[in-house]
Design an enzyme around this catalytic site. Structure first.
Site, PDB file in Angstrom:
ATOM      1  CE  LYS A  11      -9.551   5.099  -3.587  1.00  0.00           C
ATOM      2  NZ  LYS A  11      -8.789   4.200  -4.503  1.00  0.00           N
ATOM      3  CE1 TYR A  51      -5.435   8.317  -5.921  1.00  0.00           C
ATOM      4  CE2 TYR A  51      -7.469   9.290  -6.706  1.00  0.00           C
ATOM      5  CZ  TYR A  51      -6.808   8.377  -5.909  1.00  0.00           C
ATOM      6  OH  TYR A  51      -7.518   7.518  -5.092  1.00  0.00           O
ATOM      7  NE  ARG A  94      -0.859   1.697   1.302  1.00  0.00           N
ATOM      8  CZ  ARG A  94      -1.124   2.013   0.043  1.00  0.00           C
ATOM      9  NH1 ARG A  94      -1.795   3.129  -0.243  1.00  0.00           N
ATOM     10  NH2 ARG A  94      -0.736   1.245  -0.940  1.00  0.00           N
ATOM     11  CB  THR A 100      -3.273  -1.226  -5.024  1.00  0.00           C
ATOM     12  OG1 THR A 100      -2.351  -0.512  -4.188  1.00  0.00           O
ATOM     13  CG2 THR A 100      -3.892  -0.304  -6.047  1.00  0.00           C
ATOM     14  NE  ARG A 111      -7.448  -0.041  -1.091  1.00  0.00           N
ATOM     15  CZ  ARG A 111      -6.315   0.581  -1.396  1.00  0.00           C
ATOM     16  NH1 ARG A 111      -5.162  -0.076  -1.405  1.00  0.00           N
ATOM     17  NH2 ARG A 111      -6.321   1.869  -1.682  1.00  0.00           N
ATOM     18  CG  ASN A 125      -9.049   0.527  -4.209  1.00  0.00           C
ATOM     19  OD1 ASN A 125      -9.624   1.618  -4.145  1.00  0.00           O
ATOM     20  ND2 ASN A 125      -7.798   0.395  -4.602  1.00  0.00           N
ATOM     21  CG  HIS A 128      -6.460   7.687  -0.766  1.00  0.00           C
ATOM     22  ND1 HIS A 128      -5.511   7.392  -1.720  1.00  0.00           N
ATOM     23  CD2 HIS A 128      -5.870   8.556   0.089  1.00  0.00           C
ATOM     24  CE1 HIS A 128      -4.402   8.075  -1.454  1.00  0.00           C
ATOM     25  NE2 HIS A 128      -4.589   8.787  -0.359  1.00  0.00           N
ATOM     26  CD  GLU A 139      -2.134  11.194  -0.196  1.00  0.00           C
ATOM     27  OE1 GLU A 139      -2.640  10.583   0.764  1.00  0.00           O
ATOM     28  OE2 GLU A 139      -1.650  10.611  -1.192  1.00  0.00           O
TER      29      GLU A 139
HETATM   30  P1  IDP Z   1      -3.131   2.840  -3.531  1.00  0.00           P
HETATM   31  O1  IDP Z   1      -4.523   3.450  -3.540  1.00  0.00           O
HETATM   32  O2  IDP Z   1      -3.127   1.461  -2.954  1.00  0.00           O
HETATM   33  O3  IDP Z   1      -2.086   3.740  -2.918  1.00  0.00           O
HETATM   34  P2  IDP Z   1      -2.097   3.660  -6.135  1.00  0.00           P
HETATM   35  O4  IDP Z   1      -1.095   2.908  -6.935  1.00  0.00           O
HETATM   36  O5  IDP Z   1      -1.665   4.915  -5.457  1.00  0.00           O
HETATM   37  O6  IDP Z   1      -2.709   2.624  -5.063  1.00  0.00           O
HETATM   38  O7  IDP Z   1      -3.322   3.956  -7.099  1.00  0.00           O
HETATM   39  C1  IDP Z   1      -4.366   4.835  -6.713  1.00  0.00           C
HETATM   40  C2  IDP Z   1      -5.703   4.225  -7.091  1.00  0.00           C
HETATM   41  O8  IDP Z   1      -5.751   4.051  -8.516  1.00  0.00           O
HETATM   42  C3  IDP Z   1      -5.948   2.816  -6.547  1.00  0.00           C
HETATM   43  O9  IDP Z   1      -6.407   2.798  -5.219  1.00  0.00           O
HETATM   44  C4  IDP Z   1      -6.982   2.295  -7.523  1.00  0.00           C
HETATM   45  O10 IDP Z   1      -8.285   2.809  -7.242  1.00  0.00           O
HETATM   46  C5  IDP Z   1      -6.494   2.885  -8.839  1.00  0.00           C
HETATM   47  N1  IDP Z   1      -5.601   1.954  -9.551  1.00  0.00           N
HETATM   48  C6  IDP Z   1      -4.323   1.644  -9.236  1.00  0.00           C
HETATM   49  N2  IDP Z   1      -3.797   0.750 -10.098  1.00  0.00           N
HETATM   50  C7  IDP Z   1      -4.786   0.496 -10.990  1.00  0.00           C
HETATM   51  C8  IDP Z   1      -4.849  -0.359 -12.163  1.00  0.00           C
HETATM   52  O11 IDP Z   1      -3.903  -1.058 -12.534  1.00  0.00           O
HETATM   53  N3  IDP Z   1      -6.048  -0.367 -12.806  1.00  0.00           N
HETATM   54  C9  IDP Z   1      -7.111   0.395 -12.428  1.00  0.00           C
HETATM   55  N4  IDP Z   1      -7.083   1.206 -11.362  1.00  0.00           N
HETATM   56  C10 IDP Z   1      -5.938   1.249 -10.644  1.00  0.00           C
HETATM   57 MG    MG Z   2      -1.266   5.545  -3.495  1.00  0.00          MG
END
Ligand code: IDP
Ligand code: MG
Length: 150
Positions: A11, A51, A94, A100, A111, A125, A128, A139
């Site tokens: 990212k 997304y 993961r 996350t 992360r 973080n 992805h 994806e």
């Molecule tokens: P992941 O990346 O661990 O799969 P997802 O729930 O798919 O998590 O969310 C995608 C991305 O959205 C996260 O990696 C993070 O950058 C952002 N994100 C997820 N939840 C939050 C939140 O509660 N606040 C702000 N950003 C978030």
């Molecule tokens: Mg995700």
């Protein structure tokens, strides 16, 4: 156990902080096999498609800005995309990536080591990683042409 492919993105915070090599190093050290990689200019449409399952979340609009590098002054919205392969690669990546929420991610994960939450609440973080088999298939097709995956 199954041989799987999974998508990763470094990212914009990872790119800005020169963490790309670290991401590849950790994934390779974990035994994952790199089978595709490229720099991509992420259009608004592409970001929204990637997304799309999160489009109803309150953080969605900022997430689109984040992944397009708008918070890190990344020129041309460029991002590094890669495909890694291995036994149970989706879960394995993961695990190396961590949770996350970077404040809840284990300290030894990517992360947990390098992520942060901005004062505006954005989760930065670093990486992805596809969440499950269905997401990984979708994806990988979204980011790579079949002939780019070796
Ligand atoms: P992941 O990346 O661990 O799969 P997802 O729930 O798919 O998590 O969310 C995608 C991305 O959205 C996260 O990696 C993070 O950058 C952002 N994100 C997820 N939840 C939050 C939140 O509660 N606040 C702000 N950003 C978030
Ligand atoms: Mg995700």
């Amino acid at each position: 156990m199954a041989l799987e492919k999974t998508l990763i993105l470094v990212k914009p915070d990872g790119a800005k902080r020169q963490l790309t090599g670290m991401v590849f190093d950790r994934l390779e050290a974990a035994g994952l096999d790199l089978c595709a990689a490229k720099v991509v200019s992420v259009s608004e449409e592409h970001a929204r498609e990637h997304y799309k399952d999160l489009s109803d979340k309150p953080f969605f609009e900022n997430l689109i800005k984040y992944i397009r590098g708008e918070f890190h002054s990344i020129r041309n919205n460029k991002i590094l995309a890669a495909v890694f392969q291995g036994e149970d690669a989706i879960k394995h990546v993961r695990k190396v990536a961590g949770a996350t929420n970077p404040e809840e991610a284990d300290p030894g994960t990517i992360r947990g080591s390098f992520g942060r939450i901005t004062t505006d609440g954005q989760f930065e973080n670093v990486i992805h990683a596809s969440g499950n088999r269905e997401d990984a298939d979708r994806e990988i097709k979204l980011w790579f042409k079949a002939e780019e995956i070796i």
